[in-house]
Design a protein around this motif. Structure first.
Motif, PDB file in Angstrom:
ATOM      1  N   GLU A 177       5.662   4.677   2.051  1.00 12.44           N
ATOM      2  CA  GLU A 177       6.038   5.938   1.071  1.00 12.44           C
ATOM      3  C   GLU A 177       7.235   6.064   0.374  1.00 12.44           C
ATOM      4  OE1 GLU A 177       3.409   9.360   2.023  1.00 12.44           O
ATOM      5  OE2 GLU A 177       3.709   8.740   3.887  1.00 12.44           O
ATOM      6  N   ILE A 178       7.504   4.892  -0.202  1.00 17.85           N
ATOM      7  CA  ILE A 178       8.933   4.536  -0.907  1.00 17.85           C
ATOM      8  C   ILE A 178       8.497   4.198  -2.309  1.00 17.85           C
ATOM      9  CG2 ILE A 178      11.047   3.380  -1.207  1.00 17.85           C
ATOM     10  CD1 ILE A 178      10.748   2.901   2.008  1.00 17.85           C
ATOM     11  N   ASP A 214       0.777  -1.293  -0.021  1.00 16.69           N
ATOM     12  CA  ASP A 214       0.069   0.058  -0.113  1.00 16.69           C
ATOM     13  C   ASP A 214       0.837   1.117   0.096  1.00 16.69           C
ATOM     14  OD1 ASP A 214      -1.660   2.008   0.640  1.00 16.69           O
ATOM     15  OD2 ASP A 214      -3.080   0.960   1.883  1.00 16.69           O
ATOM     16  N   LYS A 215       0.631   2.161  -1.182  1.00 10.86           N
ATOM     17  CA  LYS A 215       1.702   3.424  -1.102  1.00 10.86           C
ATOM     18  C   LYS A 215       1.371   4.221   0.056  1.00 10.86           C
ATOM     19  CE  LYS A 215      -1.642   5.989  -4.084  1.00 10.86           C
ATOM     20  NZ  LYS A 215      -2.532   5.061  -3.912  1.00 10.86           N
ATOM     21  N   ARG A 216       0.162   4.225   0.623  1.00 11.09           N
ATOM     22  CA  ARG A 216      -0.049   5.155   1.793  1.00 11.09           C
ATOM     23  C   ARG A 216       0.704   4.548   3.025  1.00 11.09           C
ATOM     24  NH1 ARG A 216      -3.936   9.231   1.980  1.00 11.09           N
ATOM     25  NH2 ARG A 216      -5.129   9.393  -0.053  1.00 11.09           N
ATOM     26  N   VAL A 217       0.941   3.470   3.196  1.00 12.64           N
ATOM     27  CA  VAL A 217       1.744   2.796   4.397  1.00 12.64           C
ATOM     28  C   VAL A 217       3.040   2.840   4.241  1.00 12.64           C
ATOM     29  CG1 VAL A 217       2.176   0.476   5.289  1.00 12.64           C
ATOM     30  CG2 VAL A 217      -0.111   0.868   4.767  1.00 12.64           C
ATOM     31  N   ILE A 259      11.646   1.025  -6.034  1.00  9.82           N
ATOM     32  CA  ILE A 259      12.805   0.715  -4.797  1.00  9.82           C
ATOM     33  C   ILE A 259      12.355  -0.305  -3.865  1.00  9.82           C
ATOM     34  CG2 ILE A 259      14.223   2.117  -3.303  1.00  9.82           C
ATOM     35  CD1 ILE A 259      14.111   4.360  -4.693  1.00  9.82           C
ATOM     36  N   TRP A 260      11.158  -0.033  -3.397  1.00 10.00           N
ATOM     37  CA  TRP A 260      10.540  -0.927  -2.336  1.00 10.00           C
ATOM     38  C   TRP A 260      10.277  -2.313  -2.597  1.00 10.00           C
ATOM     39  CZ3 TRP A 260      10.460  -1.926   2.229  1.00 10.00           C
ATOM     40  CH2 TRP A 260       9.322  -2.700   3.197  1.00 10.00           C
TER      41      TRP A 260
END
Length: 350
Positions: A62-63, A57-60, A67-68
């Motif tokens: 925020e990388i 989840d991009k809100r959890v 990369i993530w």
């Protein structure tokens, strides 16, 4: 007989639909309680699926995904699921405690408002938000309150629950009217319920705590710098709770738990705080977790078991975890109050 026909019959009118109109269920109000989520079982494979969903989840996290995702899939999901599954196994009941407690809240609110359907969903895992919204829509709910059960607002909790709820409706031809439950970190009903719960919990102990920690779920410090109000909401909840209890400063201490990764998170951290208290000669403590609406892995395993072990290893002699509001009488009355306010105009008040 569908809802439109039932209403017409009750009012002595003919079915208002044109001849040959397909049956349509309308006229109901739905309340969807939303919590974070849990794996389907305390197993490595179930936890891996859950963590992949949660930590993607991009809100959890925020990388940037490029990369993530390699780190998540190559390292985190190789190492973490086994340990997390073992932690879940320590506190698993007939279901995940978080899912079980949220279900009980929904059941306790089932008759709170005449004609209102109350259901629950998980942001990650089952029952999913899309599946429960589909069921509400099919049952005739043309007005739905999305009610994330996070007292303090954060983009990584309340924000993602609301966003996912809205996205789950975008494919519908007839999109229900929607409202969202505001954060209730400083709502008088919430503070009163917390204070009553803490007061009762402390009174039931066989020792008198020298300090009580209000341990909130942690967030990266960067979220505060980007404008997330979570830290401010937590601070206000802790202050209002202390004032409601009539305690002096220092009796209730704010701290943050559940760190993940190497980045700096909101401080002070819970575990080092417990160790410092023991070294200062404070041997008896209790911990309450006001950012959690129900007990879950982070309260029952991380605090009630893990933090207790850390405190006792540092020299503490007495440790107690005070449960969340869950489906207690004061907790359900609080939810009835704050949710009822958000239903104003949709259902009769009083």
């Amino acid at each position: 007989m569908n809802i439109a026909t039932s209403i017409a019959a009750a009012e002595g009118r003919a079915d208002p639909r044109p001849a040959g109109h397909p049956p349509v269920a309308i006229g109901k109000v739905g309340v969807l309680l939303i919590n974070l989520g849990s794996p389907d079982a305390p197993t490595k494979s179930a936890v891996r699926r859950y963590l992949l969903d949660f930590l993607s989840d991009k809100r959890v996290v925020e990388i940037p995904a490029f990369i993530w995702q390699p780190i998540l899939r190559g390292l985190v999901l190789t190492v973490r699921p086994r340990k997390t599954a073992a932690n879940y196994a320590r506190i698993w009941q007939e279901d995940s405690p978080l899912r079980l407690n949220t279900r009980r809240q929904a059941e306790a609110l089932a008759d709170a408002w005449p004609g209102v359907t109350v259901d629950f969903a998980m942001r990650y895992g089952n029952p999913s938000i899309p599946s429960r919204l589909e069921a509400m829509h099919a049952a005739g709910c043309d007005r739905i309150l999305l009610a994330p059960l996070y007292p303090q607002y954060s983009s990584a909790t309340t924000g993602t629950a609301i966003e996912h709820g809205w996205n789950s409706l975008d494919h519908m031809r007839w999109i229900p009217a929607t409202r969202t439950l505001p954060s209730y970190h400083d709502h008088p009903a919430h503070i009163a319920a917390l204070a009553a719960s803490v007061r009762e919990g402390v009174a039931a102990l066989d020792f008198e705590p020298e300090a009580v920690l209000a341990s909130f779920h942690g967030m990266p410090k960067r979220t505060l710098e980007l404008g997330d109000p979570y830290h401010c909401h937590c601070s206000k909840t802790a202050r209002l709770l202390r004032e409601a209890l009539g305690w002096p400063e220092g009796r209730l201490r704010l701290c943050f738990q559940s760190r993940f990764g190497r980045a700096e998170w909101l401080q002070p951290y819970t575990e080092p705080t417990l160790e410092a208290l023991a070294k200062e000669g404070i041997r008896k403590v209790a911990v309450v977790c006001p950012s959690f609406s129900v007990d879950c892995l982070e309260t029952l395993e991380e605090i009630a078991i893990g933090a207790k072990e850390i405190f006792e290893h540092a020299g503490g002699t007495h440790f107690a975890y005070l449960p969340c509001l869950n489906d207690s009488a004061q907790g359900i009355e609080m939810l009835r109050c704050i949710i009822g306010e958000s239903l104003a105009g949709w259902v009769p008040q009083g």
